[in-house]
Design a protein around this motif. Structure first.
Motif, mmCIF file in Angstrom:
data_model
loop_
_atom_site.group_PDB
_atom_site.id
_atom_site.type_symbol
_atom_site.label_atom_id
_atom_site.label_comp_id
_atom_site.label_asym_id
_atom_site.label_seq_id
_atom_site.Cartn_x
_atom_site.Cartn_y
_atom_site.Cartn_z
ATOM 1 N N GLN A 24 -10.401 -11.279 13.398
ATOM 2 C CA GLN A 24 -9.221 -10.685 14.032
ATOM 3 C C GLN A 24 -7.931 -11.259 13.460
ATOM 4 O O GLN A 24 -6.923 -10.545 13.326
ATOM 5 C CB GLN A 24 -9.274 -10.907 15.549
ATOM 6 N N SER A 25 -7.937 -12.556 13.136
ATOM 7 C CA SER A 25 -6.716 -13.184 12.635
ATOM 8 C C SER A 25 -6.306 -12.588 11.288
ATOM 9 O O SER A 25 -5.114 -12.386 11.017
ATOM 10 C CB SER A 25 -6.906 -14.698 12.507
ATOM 11 N N ILE A 26 -7.290 -12.285 10.434
ATOM 12 C CA ILE A 26 -6.981 -11.674 9.133
ATOM 13 C C ILE A 26 -6.380 -10.294 9.346
ATOM 14 O O ILE A 26 -5.363 -9.930 8.733
ATOM 15 C CB ILE A 26 -8.254 -11.573 8.262
ATOM 16 N N ARG A 27 -6.999 -9.525 10.228
ATOM 17 C CA ARG A 27 -6.485 -8.177 10.483
ATOM 18 C C ARG A 27 -5.068 -8.248 11.033
ATOM 19 O O ARG A 27 -4.187 -7.481 10.620
ATOM 20 C CB ARG A 27 -7.388 -7.444 11.493
ATOM 21 N N ALA B 184 2.218 -7.924 8.334
ATOM 22 C CA ALA B 184 2.888 -8.000 7.039
ATOM 23 C C ALA B 184 3.121 -6.603 6.459
ATOM 24 O O ALA B 184 4.194 -6.309 5.916
ATOM 25 C CB ALA B 184 2.066 -8.843 6.077
ATOM 26 N N LEU B 185 2.138 -5.719 6.581
ATOM 27 C CA LEU B 185 2.274 -4.370 6.038
ATOM 28 C C LEU B 185 3.230 -3.531 6.870
ATOM 29 O O LEU B 185 3.935 -2.661 6.345
ATOM 30 C CB LEU B 185 0.904 -3.698 5.954
ATOM 31 N N ALA B 186 3.260 -3.790 8.189
ATOM 32 C CA ALA B 186 4.198 -3.071 9.057
ATOM 33 C C ALA B 186 5.637 -3.384 8.661
ATOM 34 O O ALA B 186 6.511 -2.509 8.715
ATOM 35 C CB ALA B 186 3.942 -3.436 10.517
ATOM 36 N N ARG B 187 5.886 -4.639 8.252
ATOM 37 C CA ARG B 187 7.236 -5.007 7.810
ATOM 38 C C ARG B 187 7.623 -4.275 6.531
ATOM 39 O O ARG B 187 8.809 -4.127 6.231
ATOM 40 C CB ARG B 187 7.323 -6.528 7.596
ATOM 41 N N PRO C 44 -8.432 -18.540 1.313
ATOM 42 C CA PRO C 44 -7.257 -18.032 2.053
ATOM 43 C C PRO C 44 -6.213 -17.533 1.057
ATOM 44 O O PRO C 44 -6.036 -18.106 -0.011
ATOM 45 C CB PRO C 44 -6.765 -19.260 2.800
ATOM 46 N N PHE C 45 -5.518 -16.453 1.435
ATOM 47 C CA PHE C 45 -4.569 -15.856 0.510
ATOM 48 C C PHE C 45 -3.138 -16.075 0.961
ATOM 49 O O PHE C 45 -2.851 -16.316 2.134
ATOM 50 C CB PHE C 45 -4.849 -14.360 0.346
ATOM 51 N N ASP C 46 -2.252 -15.988 -0.029
ATOM 52 C CA ASP C 46 -0.824 -16.045 0.238
ATOM 53 C C ASP C 46 -0.388 -14.652 0.693
ATOM 54 O O ASP C 46 -0.574 -13.666 -0.039
ATOM 55 C CB ASP C 46 -0.085 -16.458 -1.040
ATOM 56 N N VAL C 47 0.174 -14.541 1.901
ATOM 57 C CA VAL C 47 0.459 -13.225 2.475
ATOM 58 C C VAL C 47 1.394 -12.393 1.599
ATOM 59 O O VAL C 47 1.118 -11.214 1.346
ATOM 60 C CB VAL C 47 1.028 -13.371 3.906
ATOM 61 N N PRO C 48 2.516 -12.933 1.105
ATOM 62 C CA PRO C 48 3.372 -12.105 0.232
ATOM 63 C C PRO C 48 2.642 -11.589 -1.002
ATOM 64 O O PRO C 48 2.849 -10.445 -1.427
ATOM 65 C CB PRO C 48 4.512 -13.064 -0.157
ATOM 66 N N GLU D 284 1.971 -7.758 -2.037
ATOM 67 C CA GLU D 284 2.345 -7.270 -3.367
ATOM 68 C C GLU D 284 1.170 -6.557 -4.040
ATOM 69 O O GLU D 284 1.329 -5.502 -4.663
ATOM 70 C CB GLU D 284 2.798 -8.442 -4.231
ATOM 71 N N LEU D 285 -0.028 -7.133 -3.891
ATOM 72 C CA LEU D 285 -1.224 -6.519 -4.473
ATOM 73 C C LEU D 285 -1.508 -5.162 -3.835
ATOM 74 O O LEU D 285 -1.809 -4.174 -4.526
ATOM 75 C CB LEU D 285 -2.423 -7.455 -4.291
ATOM 76 N N ILE D 286 -1.408 -5.090 -2.519
ATOM 77 C CA ILE D 286 -1.650 -3.828 -1.806
ATOM 78 C C ILE D 286 -0.599 -2.794 -2.202
ATOM 79 O O ILE D 286 -0.908 -1.615 -2.411
ATOM 80 C CB ILE D 286 -1.667 -4.057 -0.288
ATOM 81 N N ARG D 287 0.652 -3.235 -2.329
ATOM 82 C CA ARG D 287 1.715 -2.328 -2.742
ATOM 83 C C ARG D 287 1.431 -1.762 -4.136
ATOM 84 O O ARG D 287 1.635 -0.581 -4.395
ATOM 85 C CB ARG D 287 3.056 -3.073 -2.737
ATOM 86 N N ARG D 288 0.926 -2.606 -5.032
ATOM 87 C CA ARG D 288 0.593 -2.144 -6.379
ATOM 88 C C ARG D 288 -0.540 -1.122 -6.344
ATOM 89 O O ARG D 288 -0.533 -0.130 -7.084
ATOM 90 C CB ARG D 288 0.200 -3.342 -7.250
ATOM 91 N N ALA D 289 -1.510 -1.353 -5.483
ATOM 92 C CA ALA D 289 -2.619 -0.405 -5.339
ATOM 93 C C ALA D 289 -2.120 0.929 -4.783
ATOM 94 O O ALA D 289 -2.579 1.999 -5.191
ATOM 95 C CB ALA D 289 -3.698 -0.997 -4.437
#
Length: 496
Positions: free
Chosen positions: A11-14, A20-23, A104-108, A112-117
């Motif tokens: 749940q924490s990952i989601r 982050a994506l909502a922002r 664990p990943f860096d949120v920004p 950025e990766l999702i935005r590129r996809a």
């Protein structure tokens, strides 16, 4: 735009990704297991990008990737994985994942990766998404449109055509199109490269032979003229035909009559001849190596094919097609190419023409490290470094069409890849020697530590650049541990 789908039982990952994506004003839909994702797709829902964990109760992210790709081959899928799942991440790439995101990943960086996809997904939609079938020839450039118009005008004719153009421009494909759109379309299309067959065998190849005509002729054999009866015979590289055979060819073109090698009975063949050459036949005639009367017999209609550098606007569509074709032949996911990489391709002159572009796309399908091809992934000759790898073999290989039907040979791929894997030269050692000599003579302190830091920093920086910042993969390529690379990055100040 469709929402981003996140699949993770944590749940924490989601929660973190949703916020982050909502922002970023990106719509999000979350799932806790692969089963619910597939159920949503059964209801004709589809995400713009799918972000999935690998290990979840009720299903594997790798299995989900496989099932999703069956339904939506062009959908970018990002796989989230811990270091212990690195083998699974390799499987994810083989299954067509867009990228993997280590935990664990860096949120920004994740955003950025999702935005590129997302950008890649939208670009693919604009480019016709899943391209079901390509036309037999591609070309929006005016020079190619002229070729298409000429084929159309000749569609009701069986006149002899001479096709000229540089090696690799697609002369055989045009010959096939002339046959396909002619009154002889139901007859055979037979092609022979006169430059690829030894002189002693070429006569038998063209006209056939009788049993016992020469040593090894144990049976009677029909030649290409007989095989093409009622259809079209394509004589490629006609400029290299031996002079004595040119006389026999002229006789066939004049009255349709010939003799098999060792034969005494005249044979007849109703054949339309299309010839092609990359040479200047007028010059060959002046040099006395090509019969002038044969030249005039062949040169009824001349069709010149443009070099690829004369139709640069066709490079994007050709590159996309060849990447799809190579992926299909190799049984892998089609790689996508960025606009910046395409722009770099369009600046190159392609001395080997379309055949060279096809070989490069095949090389990229095999050698490019990620699913998205960026300018840094292109072969060195496209970056203005070294000599063109595909130019020399392209000029010598058999003619290949703009939309070729033959898989580039493994040797050609190896030849394209070879320079990238060649051993490093000694220039950097000379530079190191000069730096060391200067520092030692000047009495600089801690020479060993200073030069070692520069060496390590450059190695790690280059590895991170190649792996696009993925530290674990960079460590693997360098042959060091993940803790070592993390410590070195901090010590050398490479985080800044």
């Amino acid at each position: 735009m469709k929402p981003i789908w996140i699949v993770d039982d944590d749940q924490s990952i989601r929660f973190v990704l949703e916020k982050a994506l909502a922002r970023e004003d990106l719509a999000v839909r979350s799932f806790t297991n692969p089963r619910d994702v597939l159920a949503a797709m059964d209801e004709n829902d589809e995400p713009q990008v799918l972000v999935s964990d690998i290990r979840m109760p009720g299903g594997s992210g790798i299995e989900l990737l496989s099932k999703v790709k069956e339904r939506h081959p062009g959908l970018p899928v990002i796989i989230m994985t811990a270091y212990s799942d690195l083998d699974s991440a390799v499987s994810a790439f083989q299954g067509g994942a867009f990228e993997y995101l280590p935990k664990p990943f860096d949120v920004p960086k994740a955003v950025e990766l999702i935005r590129r996809a997302v950008e890649e997904s939208l670009r693919e939609e604009v480019r016709d998404g899943a391209q079901a079938q390509m036309p037999e020839m591609l070309g929006q450039a005016p020079a190619m449109q002229d070729v298409f118009r000429a084929i159309g005008r000749l569609s009701q004719s069986v006149v002899t055509v001479l096709i000229t153009g540089e090696s690799g421009t697609g002369k055989e494909l045009v010959a096939g199109a002339l046959h396909k759109h002619s009154p002889r379309a139901n007859g055979p299309f037979v092609a022979i490269n006169t430059a690829a067959i030894p002189k002693d065998l070429l006569e038998s190849e063209l006209f056939g032979h009788e049993r016992g005509a020469f040593t090894g002729a144990q049976t009677t054999r029909r030649g290409r003229f007989e095989q093409a009866d009622g259809g079209t015979l394509f004589l490629d590289e006609i400029g290299d035909m031996p002079f004595d055979l040119q006389t026999r060819l002229l006789r066939v073109l004049s009255d349709g009559q010939f003799y098999r090698v060792g034969g005494h009975n005249p044979m007849r063949a109703n054949v339309r001849v299309i010839a092609a050459t990359h040479q200047n036949l007028e010059d060959r005639v002046k040099q006395g190596v090509f019969r002038e009367d044969l030249f005039h017999r062949l040169n009824v209609i001349r069709l010149r094919l443009p070099a690829l550098r004369e139709r640069r606007e066709d490079v994007p569509s050709l590159a996309k097609f060849f990447l799809q074709k190579s992926a299909r032949e190799l049984g892998v996911e089609t790689k996508r190419i960025t606009d910046a990489a395409v722009a770099r391709l369009m600046k190159f002159d392609f001395p080997g023409n379309v055949r060279q572009l096809e070989n490069i796309c095949h090389w990229l399908t095999v050698m490019a490290p990620a699913q998205v091809i960026e300018p840094k992934d292109l072969p060195p000759e496209l970056m203005g470094e070294g000599t063109p790898r595909a130019a020399a073999p392209a000029a010598e290989a058999a003619e290949a069409p703009p939309v070729a039907h033959a898989v580039p040979q493994a040797a050609a791929v190896a030849e394209v890849a070879a320079p990238a894997a060649s051993a490093p030269g000694g220039d950097w050692l000379s530079g190191l020697e000069q730096d060391a000599r200067q520092m030692l003579l000047s009495g600089a302190p801690e020479v060993w530590d200073a030069l070692t830091r520069k060496f390590e920093a450059q190695l790690i920086h280059t590895a991170l650049e190649i792996t696009r910042g993925r530290r674990i993969e960079a460590a693997q390529k360098l042959g060091i541990g993940r803790n070592t690379i993390t410590r070195k990055i901090q010590e050398l100040g490479l985080d800044d």
